[in-house]
Scaffold this motif. Structure first.
Motif, mmCIF file in Angstrom:
data_model
loop_
_atom_site.group_PDB
_atom_site.id
_atom_site.type_symbol
_atom_site.label_atom_id
_atom_site.label_comp_id
_atom_site.label_asym_id
_atom_site.label_seq_id
_atom_site.Cartn_x
_atom_site.Cartn_y
_atom_site.Cartn_z
ATOM 1 N N LEU A 144 0.883 -1.165 0.000
ATOM 2 C CA LEU A 144 0.000 0.000 0.000
ATOM 3 C C LEU A 144 0.918 1.212 0.000
ATOM 4 N N SER A 145 0.766 2.066 -0.996
ATOM 5 C CA SER A 145 1.644 3.227 -1.079
ATOM 6 C C SER A 145 0.833 4.469 -1.423
ATOM 7 N N ARG A 146 1.412 5.613 -1.047
ATOM 8 C CA ARG A 146 0.761 6.894 -1.302
ATOM 9 C C ARG A 146 1.831 7.949 -1.461
ATOM 10 N N GLN A 147 1.672 8.789 -2.453
ATOM 11 C CA GLN A 147 2.557 9.933 -2.632
ATOM 12 C C GLN A 147 2.311 10.915 -1.488
ATOM 13 N N LYS A 148 3.297 11.707 -1.146
ATOM 14 C CA LYS A 148 3.169 12.669 -0.048
ATOM 15 C C LYS A 148 1.966 13.584 -0.252
ATOM 16 N N TYR A 149 1.760 14.026 -1.470
ATOM 17 C CA TYR A 149 0.657 14.935 -1.740
ATOM 18 C C TYR A 149 -0.475 14.240 -2.499
ATOM 19 N N GLY A 150 -0.476 12.935 -2.434
ATOM 20 C CA GLY A 150 -1.529 12.176 -3.096
ATOM 21 C C GLY A 150 -2.775 12.092 -2.237
ATOM 22 N N LEU A 151 -3.900 11.910 -2.889
ATOM 23 C CA LEU A 151 -5.166 11.831 -2.178
ATOM 24 C C LEU A 151 -5.578 10.398 -1.875
ATOM 25 N N SER A 152 -4.977 9.452 -2.559
ATOM 26 C CA SER A 152 -5.410 8.072 -2.353
ATOM 27 C C SER A 152 -4.210 7.124 -2.272
ATOM 28 N N TRP A 153 -4.480 5.968 -1.720
ATOM 29 C CA TRP A 153 -3.486 4.908 -1.594
ATOM 30 C C TRP A 153 -3.616 3.960 -2.774
ATOM 31 N N GLN A 154 -2.504 3.379 -3.189
ATOM 32 C CA GLN A 154 -2.449 2.397 -4.273
ATOM 33 C C GLN A 154 -2.119 1.041 -3.654
ATOM 34 N N ILE A 155 -2.874 -0.001 -4.005
ATOM 35 C CA ILE A 155 -2.549 -1.346 -3.546
ATOM 36 C C ILE A 155 -2.007 -2.128 -4.734
ATOM 37 N N ASP A 156 -0.875 -2.777 -4.542
ATOM 38 C CA ASP A 156 -0.227 -3.564 -5.590
ATOM 39 C C ASP A 156 0.208 -4.900 -5.029
ATOM 40 N N LEU A 157 0.154 -5.891 -5.882
ATOM 41 C CA LEU A 157 0.579 -7.235 -5.525
ATOM 42 C C LEU A 157 1.691 -7.657 -6.474
ATOM 43 N N HIS A 158 2.838 -8.015 -5.902
ATOM 44 C CA HIS A 158 4.000 -8.466 -6.659
ATOM 45 C C HIS A 158 4.186 -9.958 -6.401
ATOM 46 N N GLY A 159 4.345 -10.738 -7.462
ATOM 47 C CA GLY A 159 4.637 -12.159 -7.335
ATOM 48 C C GLY A 159 6.066 -12.440 -7.773
ATOM 49 N N PHE A 160 6.689 -13.434 -7.154
ATOM 50 C CA PHE A 160 8.081 -13.773 -7.444
ATOM 51 C C PHE A 160 8.196 -15.277 -7.660
ATOM 52 N N GLU A 161 8.692 -15.654 -8.821
ATOM 53 C CA GLU A 161 8.934 -17.058 -9.149
ATOM 54 C C GLU A 161 10.434 -17.304 -9.033
ATOM 55 N N VAL A 162 10.821 -18.189 -8.132
ATOM 56 C CA VAL A 162 12.235 -18.442 -7.839
ATOM 57 C C VAL A 162 12.711 -19.677 -8.603
#
Length: 182
Positions: free
Chosen positions: A57-75
């Motif tokens: 969950l990330s948000r820019q300092k002056y952003g109005l909303s949060w972004q949710i992202d899912l990263h997958g890793f294949e080893v």
């Protein structure tokens, strides 16, 4: 070295190195990293289980909303990475926003045929490529290609979280979402 022996060192890299790539320069980041190789049940498909994931969950300092992202890793351990490995990681895009192939290759050389082929296929499909020479040496991890964003269906995203994260991680994530919705 077996693939499962690499999960813990890769987890450490994700926590101590990779997650910094996810944090906005002047914003906020909350994240959960999990080993997911053996979660999700047997009915999820042979190529639908990323070995590890980061949900952020990330948000820019002056952003109005949060972004949710899912990263997958294949080893993939030394000696077992192929074009098929790229396709396996690519299949994860039906579940995650960003998919990455993480390859233990001690002697990476882009001019070598196997390295060049993997790099080319990852680039073509938008699969991120991370290599490392020594599993426990965080300085040996190299991001050759960042992953391109994919947009799984919201239901697939929720299903991934429900079936692959632990109850504790789901509770933590839900508490963050509840707090941030206010």
């Amino acid at each position: 070295m077996l693939e499962r022996d690499l999960y813990e060192p890769v987890y450490n890299y994700l926590e101590l190195g990779f997650r910094d790539r996810l944090k906005p320069a002047r914003g906020d980041l909350r994240h959960i990293t999990a080993i997911t190789a053996n979660t999700g049940g047997n009915a999820t498909g042979i190529w639908s289980k990323p070995d590890l994931c980061i949900i952020s969950l990330s948000r820019q300092k002056y952003g109005l909303s949060w972004q949710i992202d899912l990263h997958g890793f294949e080893v993939k351990p030394q000696g077992s990475c192929s074009v098929q490995s790229v396709h396996e990681a690519l299949n994860h895009t039906s579940l995650v926003n960003f998919t990455h192939l993480v390859w233990h290759v001690g002697d990476w050389n882009e001019s070598r045929a196997d390295c060049s082929t993997i790099l080319s296929r990852c680039s073509h499909y938008g699969v991120g490529l991370i290599t490392f020479g020594a599993p426990s040496d965080l300085t040996s991890y190299v991001l050759h290609l960042p992953a391109r964003r994919h947009d799984p269906s919201p239901d697939a995203f929720d299903e991934f979280v429900e079936t692959r994260l632990s109850q504790d991680d789901r509770t933590k994530l839900l508490s963050w979402i509840t707090e941030l919705r206010r």
